[in-house]
Design a protein around this motif. Structure first.
Motif, PDB file in Angstrom:
ATOM      1  N   CYS A  60       0.849  -1.184   0.000  1.00  0.00           N
ATOM      2  CA  CYS A  60       0.000   0.000   0.000  1.00  0.00           C
ATOM      3  C   CYS A  60       0.889   1.240   0.000  1.00  0.00           C
ATOM      4  O   CYS A  60       1.790   1.368   0.837  1.00  0.00           O
ATOM      5  CB  CYS A  60      -0.894   0.000   1.240  1.00  0.00           C
ATOM      6  SG  CYS A  60      -1.952   1.449   1.372  1.00  0.00           S
ATOM      7  N   ASN A  61       0.645   2.128  -0.946  1.00  0.00           N
ATOM      8  CA  ASN A  61       1.425   3.361  -1.022  1.00  0.00           C
ATOM      9  C   ASN A  61       0.995   4.382   0.028  1.00  0.00           C
ATOM     10  O   ASN A  61       1.679   5.386   0.226  1.00  0.00           O
ATOM     11  CB  ASN A  61       1.314   3.962  -2.422  1.00  0.00           C
ATOM     12  CG  ASN A  61       1.991   3.080  -3.460  1.00  0.00           C
ATOM     13  OD1 ASN A  61       3.027   2.476  -3.203  1.00  0.00           O
ATOM     14  ND2 ASN A  61       1.384   2.982  -4.623  1.00  0.00           N
ATOM     15  N   LYS A  62      -0.110   4.120   0.715  1.00  0.00           N
ATOM     16  CA  LYS A  62      -0.597   5.031   1.750  1.00  0.00           C
ATOM     17  C   LYS A  62      -0.064   4.658   3.139  1.00  0.00           C
ATOM     18  O   LYS A  62       0.493   5.502   3.831  1.00  0.00           O
ATOM     19  CB  LYS A  62      -2.124   5.044   1.760  1.00  0.00           C
ATOM     20  CG  LYS A  62      -2.731   5.995   2.763  1.00  0.00           C
ATOM     21  CD  LYS A  62      -4.242   6.000   2.666  1.00  0.00           C
ATOM     22  CE  LYS A  62      -4.837   6.912   3.735  1.00  0.00           C
ATOM     23  NZ  LYS A  62      -6.301   6.802   3.756  1.00  0.00           N
ATOM     24  N   CYS A  63      -0.225   3.384   3.530  1.00  0.00           N
ATOM     25  CA  CYS A  63       0.147   2.983   4.899  1.00  0.00           C
ATOM     26  C   CYS A  63       1.362   2.062   4.972  1.00  0.00           C
ATOM     27  O   CYS A  63       1.854   1.768   6.048  1.00  0.00           O
ATOM     28  CB  CYS A  63      -1.039   2.349   5.621  1.00  0.00           C
ATOM     29  SG  CYS A  63      -1.458   0.679   5.071  1.00  0.00           S
ATOM     30  N   GLY A  64       1.848   1.567   3.811  1.00  0.00           N
ATOM     31  CA  GLY A  64       3.031   0.708   3.796  1.00  0.00           C
ATOM     32  C   GLY A  64       2.760  -0.769   3.995  1.00  0.00           C
ATOM     33  O   GLY A  64       3.683  -1.578   3.960  1.00  0.00           O
TER      34      GLY A  64
ATOM     35  N   PRO B  20      -2.121 -10.927  -4.696  1.00  0.00           N
ATOM     36  CA  PRO B  20      -2.494  -9.592  -5.157  1.00  0.00           C
ATOM     37  C   PRO B  20      -3.990  -9.326  -5.007  1.00  0.00           C
ATOM     38  O   PRO B  20      -4.824 -10.164  -5.344  1.00  0.00           O
ATOM     39  CB  PRO B  20      -2.101  -9.606  -6.637  1.00  0.00           C
ATOM     40  CG  PRO B  20      -1.058 -10.665  -6.748  1.00  0.00           C
ATOM     41  CD  PRO B  20      -1.430 -11.707  -5.737  1.00  0.00           C
ATOM     42  N   LEU B  21      -4.295  -8.144  -4.491  1.00  0.00           N
ATOM     43  CA  LEU B  21      -5.675  -7.671  -4.329  1.00  0.00           C
ATOM     44  C   LEU B  21      -5.744  -6.213  -4.777  1.00  0.00           C
ATOM     45  O   LEU B  21      -4.734  -5.511  -4.753  1.00  0.00           O
ATOM     46  CB  LEU B  21      -6.109  -7.783  -2.867  1.00  0.00           C
ATOM     47  CG  LEU B  21      -6.170  -9.184  -2.267  1.00  0.00           C
ATOM     48  CD1 LEU B  21      -6.391  -9.111  -0.766  1.00  0.00           C
ATOM     49  CD2 LEU B  21      -7.274  -9.994  -2.936  1.00  0.00           C
ATOM     50  N   PRO B  22      -6.931  -5.727  -5.122  1.00  0.00           N
ATOM     51  CA  PRO B  22      -7.043  -4.359  -5.632  1.00  0.00           C
ATOM     52  C   PRO B  22      -6.955  -3.263  -4.579  1.00  0.00           C
ATOM     53  O   PRO B  22      -6.790  -2.100  -4.916  1.00  0.00           O
ATOM     54  CB  PRO B  22      -8.421  -4.343  -6.307  1.00  0.00           C
ATOM     55  CG  PRO B  22      -9.191  -5.395  -5.597  1.00  0.00           C
ATOM     56  CD  PRO B  22      -8.191  -6.460  -5.226  1.00  0.00           C
ATOM     57  N   ALA B  23      -7.070  -3.637  -3.299  1.00  0.00           N
ATOM     58  CA  ALA B  23      -7.042  -2.624  -2.244  1.00  0.00           C
ATOM     59  C   ALA B  23      -6.306  -3.162  -1.021  1.00  0.00           C
ATOM     60  O   ALA B  23      -6.241  -4.374  -0.804  1.00  0.00           O
ATOM     61  CB  ALA B  23      -8.460  -2.218  -1.848  1.00  0.00           C
ATOM     62  N   CYS B  24      -5.780  -2.258  -0.235  1.00  0.00           N
ATOM     63  CA  CYS B  24      -5.068  -2.610   0.991  1.00  0.00           C
ATOM     64  C   CYS B  24      -6.030  -3.272   1.978  1.00  0.00           C
ATOM     65  O   CYS B  24      -7.119  -2.756   2.230  1.00  0.00           O
ATOM     66  CB  CYS B  24      -4.466  -1.351   1.602  1.00  0.00           C
ATOM     67  SG  CYS B  24      -3.627  -1.633   3.183  1.00  0.00           S
ATOM     68  N   ASN B  25      -5.611  -4.376   2.550  1.00  0.00           N
ATOM     69  CA  ASN B  25      -6.461  -5.069   3.514  1.00  0.00           C
ATOM     70  C   ASN B  25      -6.326  -4.474   4.922  1.00  0.00           C
ATOM     71  O   ASN B  25      -6.927  -4.964   5.859  1.00  0.00           O
ATOM     72  CB  ASN B  25      -6.182  -6.580   3.520  1.00  0.00           C
ATOM     73  CG  ASN B  25      -4.738  -6.921   3.791  1.00  0.00           C
ATOM     74  OD1 ASN B  25      -3.929  -6.063   4.113  1.00  0.00           O
ATOM     75  ND2 ASN B  25      -4.404  -8.188   3.657  1.00  0.00           N
ATOM     76  N   ARG B  26      -5.536  -3.416   5.044  1.00  0.00           N
ATOM     77  CA  ARG B  26      -5.393  -2.728   6.331  1.00  0.00           C
ATOM     78  C   ARG B  26      -6.158  -1.400   6.348  1.00  0.00           C
ATOM     79  O   ARG B  26      -6.928  -1.137   7.244  1.00  0.00           O
ATOM     80  CB  ARG B  26      -3.921  -2.497   6.617  1.00  0.00           C
ATOM     81  CG  ARG B  26      -3.645  -1.872   7.951  1.00  0.00           C
ATOM     82  CD  ARG B  26      -2.149  -1.867   8.221  1.00  0.00           C
ATOM     83  NE  ARG B  26      -1.856  -1.201   9.454  1.00  0.00           N
ATOM     84  CZ  ARG B  26      -0.807  -0.451   9.654  1.00  0.00           C
ATOM     85  NH1 ARG B  26       0.083  -0.281   8.690  1.00  0.00           N
ATOM     86  NH2 ARG B  26      -0.607   0.123  10.808  1.00  0.00           N
TER      87      ARG B  26
ATOM     88  N   GLN C  23      -7.714  -0.047   3.325  1.00  0.00           N
ATOM     89  CA  GLN C  23      -8.648  -0.073   2.201  1.00  0.00           C
ATOM     90  C   GLN C  23      -8.300   0.902   1.071  1.00  0.00           C
ATOM     91  O   GLN C  23      -9.102   1.137   0.171  1.00  0.00           O
ATOM     92  CB  GLN C  23     -10.106   0.156   2.642  1.00  0.00           C
ATOM     93  CG  GLN C  23     -10.702  -1.023   3.398  1.00  0.00           C
ATOM     94  CD  GLN C  23     -10.147  -1.176   4.794  1.00  0.00           C
ATOM     95  OE1 GLN C  23     -10.110  -0.222   5.553  1.00  0.00           O
ATOM     96  NE2 GLN C  23      -9.707  -2.371   5.126  1.00  0.00           N
ATOM     97  N   SER C  24      -7.105   1.463   1.080  1.00  0.00           N
ATOM     98  CA  SER C  24      -6.685   2.341  -0.005  1.00  0.00           C
ATOM     99  C   SER C  24      -6.526   1.524  -1.290  1.00  0.00           C
ATOM    100  O   SER C  24      -6.085   0.370  -1.259  1.00  0.00           O
ATOM    101  CB  SER C  24      -5.348   3.000   0.339  1.00  0.00           C
ATOM    102  OG  SER C  24      -4.826   3.685  -0.790  1.00  0.00           O
ATOM    103  N   THR C  25      -6.859   2.147  -2.406  1.00  0.00           N
ATOM    104  CA  THR C  25      -6.638   1.500  -3.700  1.00  0.00           C
ATOM    105  C   THR C  25      -5.351   2.001  -4.358  1.00  0.00           C
ATOM    106  O   THR C  25      -5.078   1.654  -5.502  1.00  0.00           O
ATOM    107  CB  THR C  25      -7.830   1.738  -4.643  1.00  0.00           C
ATOM    108  OG1 THR C  25      -8.049   3.143  -4.774  1.00  0.00           O
ATOM    109  CG2 THR C  25      -9.086   1.047  -4.127  1.00  0.00           C
ATOM    110  N   ASP C  26      -4.570   2.768  -3.623  1.00  0.00           N
ATOM    111  CA  ASP C  26      -3.264   3.228  -4.104  1.00  0.00           C
ATOM    112  C   ASP C  26      -2.248   2.138  -3.776  1.00  0.00           C
ATOM    113  O   ASP C  26      -1.588   2.165  -2.745  1.00  0.00           O
ATOM    114  CB  ASP C  26      -2.886   4.556  -3.438  1.00  0.00           C
ATOM    115  CG  ASP C  26      -1.593   5.132  -3.991  1.00  0.00           C
ATOM    116  OD1 ASP C  26      -1.057   4.578  -4.972  1.00  0.00           O
ATOM    117  OD2 ASP C  26      -1.110   6.135  -3.425  1.00  0.00           O
TER     118      ASP C  26
END
Length: 156
Positions: free
Chosen positions: A35-39, A45-51, A53-56
């Motif tokens: 995740c480019n937001k929270c690391g 592979p998934l489309p969003a962070c599982n921590r 939920q960012s899609t970045d």
């Protein structure tokens, strides 16, 4: 592993979420999502962070090394391309260089090249690569790469 895996019996079709992973395997790089937001890092592979939920979402290149967290021996082939390979070992591999904020681990499931008698929980492993008939698809396998103290094997 008892015998070969017949890659000509399966067709891999990378999707939007896994395309970058397949591209990395062609370069012999083992990557996990990051995740480019929270690391946070994860696999598969998934489309969003599982921590958060960012899609970045991007990719983190691992060292291709880890250790066996757990394993199972497959004796009944589920897929046609694995018929001649049984018995084979599927391991849960912890990737220490992909630890997350808060220090929880990133773990992957992977087929090992090693037979059951060479495998134990706690042993170090490293990624190895296998070509397939499709030049766009390279498969990562893992193999035991050394020894360790305090390992554990299933009795048998």
């Amino acid at each position: 592993m008892a015998g070969p895996i017949h890659w000509d019996r399966v067709k891999f079709i990378p999707d939007y979420d896994s395309k970058g992973w397949w591209e990395a395997t062609k370069r012999r790089e083992y990557v996990v999502n990051q995740c480019n937001k929270c690391g946070n890092k994860w696999f598969p592979p998934l489309p969003a962070c599982n921590r958060c939920q960012s899609t970045d979402v991007g990719w983190f290149k691992t060292q291709g090394k880890g250790f066996i967290y757990s394993y199972v021996v497959v004796v009944q082939p589920i897929f046609a391309h694995f018929v001649d390979a049984v018995p084979y070992v599927v391991a849960v591999i912890e990737l220490p260089d992909a630890n997350n904020p808060g220090h929880y681990a990133t773990r992957i499931a992977a087929v090992l090249r090693d037979d059951e008698d060479k495998v134990a929980i706690g042993l170090p492993v490293e990624v190895d690569w296998e070509e397939t008939p499709d030049p766009e698809i390279v498969i990562p396998f893992w193999k035991v790469s050394g020894t360790a103290e305090n390992t554990w094997k299933f009795p048998g």
